[in-house]
Design an enzyme around this catalytic site. Structure first.
Site, PDB file in Angstrom:
ATOM      1  CG  ASP A 285      -1.950   7.518   0.930  1.00  0.00           C
ATOM      2  OD1 ASP A 285      -0.991   8.557   0.977  1.00  0.00           O
ATOM      3  OD2 ASP A 285      -2.664   7.448  -0.146  1.00  0.00           O
TER       4      ASP A 285
ATOM      5  CG  ASP B  86      -1.948   0.889   1.146  1.00  0.00           C
ATOM      6  OD1 ASP B  86      -2.605   1.455  -0.026  1.00  0.00           O
ATOM      7  OD2 ASP B  86      -2.269   1.587   2.443  1.00  0.00           O
TER       8      ASP B  86
ATOM      9  CE  LYS C 214      -5.482  -0.995  -1.236  1.00  0.00           C
ATOM     10  NZ  LYS C 214      -4.443  -0.487  -0.214  1.00  0.00           N
TER      11      LYS C 214
ATOM     12  CG  ASP D 181      -2.082   2.029   6.540  1.00  0.00           C
ATOM     13  OD1 ASP D 181      -2.509   1.566   5.302  1.00  0.00           O
ATOM     14  OD2 ASP D 181      -2.704   2.973   7.139  1.00  0.00           O
TER      15      ASP D 181
END
Length: 259
Positions: free
Chosen positions: A15, A13, A184, A209
């Site tokens: 961010d 990912d 996602k 995250d």
């Protein structure tokens, strides 16, 4: 349980893993550099559909992260791939920005508000009452409802912003029609991304995250999963879910030596 095969390909990912509020997370540059030096297949993923891969390449480069355009995979690209597989050369009414409209143009889609095959909803900084009303009427008239991702909010320096999932809920309430989400945690986004780099889930890992998107998508796609604690998830949050990541680490810096 059978022991997992060594990791040959990496999906991560963006961010909360590589950058946070426009600043690189310590270790991100070393991780990307190691992937490229080792010639490991990899993708940087984002559910954000606003930007094209070229836009994101330029933004990351300004932060000191050298990620080639072909190593960036967005929910807009995953959505376009899905529509191209389902109904090649179709038509769509689109609420979104350049990342989404460019992806659909590139697969030969015609963007129109006249009897489209699909209504496609993505992120935009300017959701308008007029465009949402048109989307609702087109869906009620038979257009199929597609969304780039289910994220309900997005980050900003002022605080959370309503994102695609929240606006999709409004349209669903008005039409009674649920959308198909291409991004996602739909493993479709991961599998199409793996196909794009010629990788296999058995020898791939997903770094994220968020438990509810990154880890879930990686798990359902059959990949090894790493949760970093530099984004939205805390150690206490992990036990609230009925599934777990393969490994929890403090940050991307802890994974450089795994490449």
């Amino acid at each position: 349980m059978a022991e997992r095969k060594p990791i040959e390909s990496w999906l991560t990912d963006m961010d909360g893993v590589l950058i946070h509020e426009g600043v690189p997370i310590p270790g991100a540059d070393a991780f990307i550099k190691k992937l490229r030096e080792a010639e490991r297949p990899f993708l940087v993923l984002t559910n954000n559909s606003i930007y094209t891969a070229r836009d994101l390449h330029a933004r990351l480069a300004r932060m000191g992260l050298d990620v080639p355009v072909e190593n960036i995979w967005t929910s807009a690209l995953a959505t376009a791939q899905f529509l191209d597989d389902q109904r090649p050369g179709g038509t769509a009414y689109v609420i979104g920005e350049a990342g989404l409209t460019t992806a659909l143009h590139d697969i030969g889609y015609i963007l129109t508000d006249h009897d489209p095959d699909y209504v496609v909803l993505g992120e935009t900084r300017t959701y308008s009452f007029e465009s949402l009303t048109k989307a609702i009427r087109l869906i009620n008239g038979g257009a199929r409802f597609i969304c780039t991702n289910p994220d309900e909010t997005g980050p900003s320096t002022e605080g959370p912003l309503p994102a695609t999932g929240s606006v999709a809920a409004l349209i669903t309430k008005a039409t009674g029609k649920d959308p198909y989400f291409a991004g996602k945690p739909n493993p479709l986004m991961m599998r199409t991304g793996l196909n794009a780099i010629g990788a296999h889930s058995e020898t791939s890992a997903m770094i994220g995250d968020r438990m509810d998107t990154d880890v879930l998508a990686g798990l359902e796609a059959g990949m090894e999963t790493f949760l970093v604690l530099t984004g939205l998830t805390t150690p206490a949050d992990v036990d609230r879910y009925p599934f777990r990541p393969s490994t929890v680490v403090d940050s991307i810096a802890d994974l450089v030596d795994r490449v």
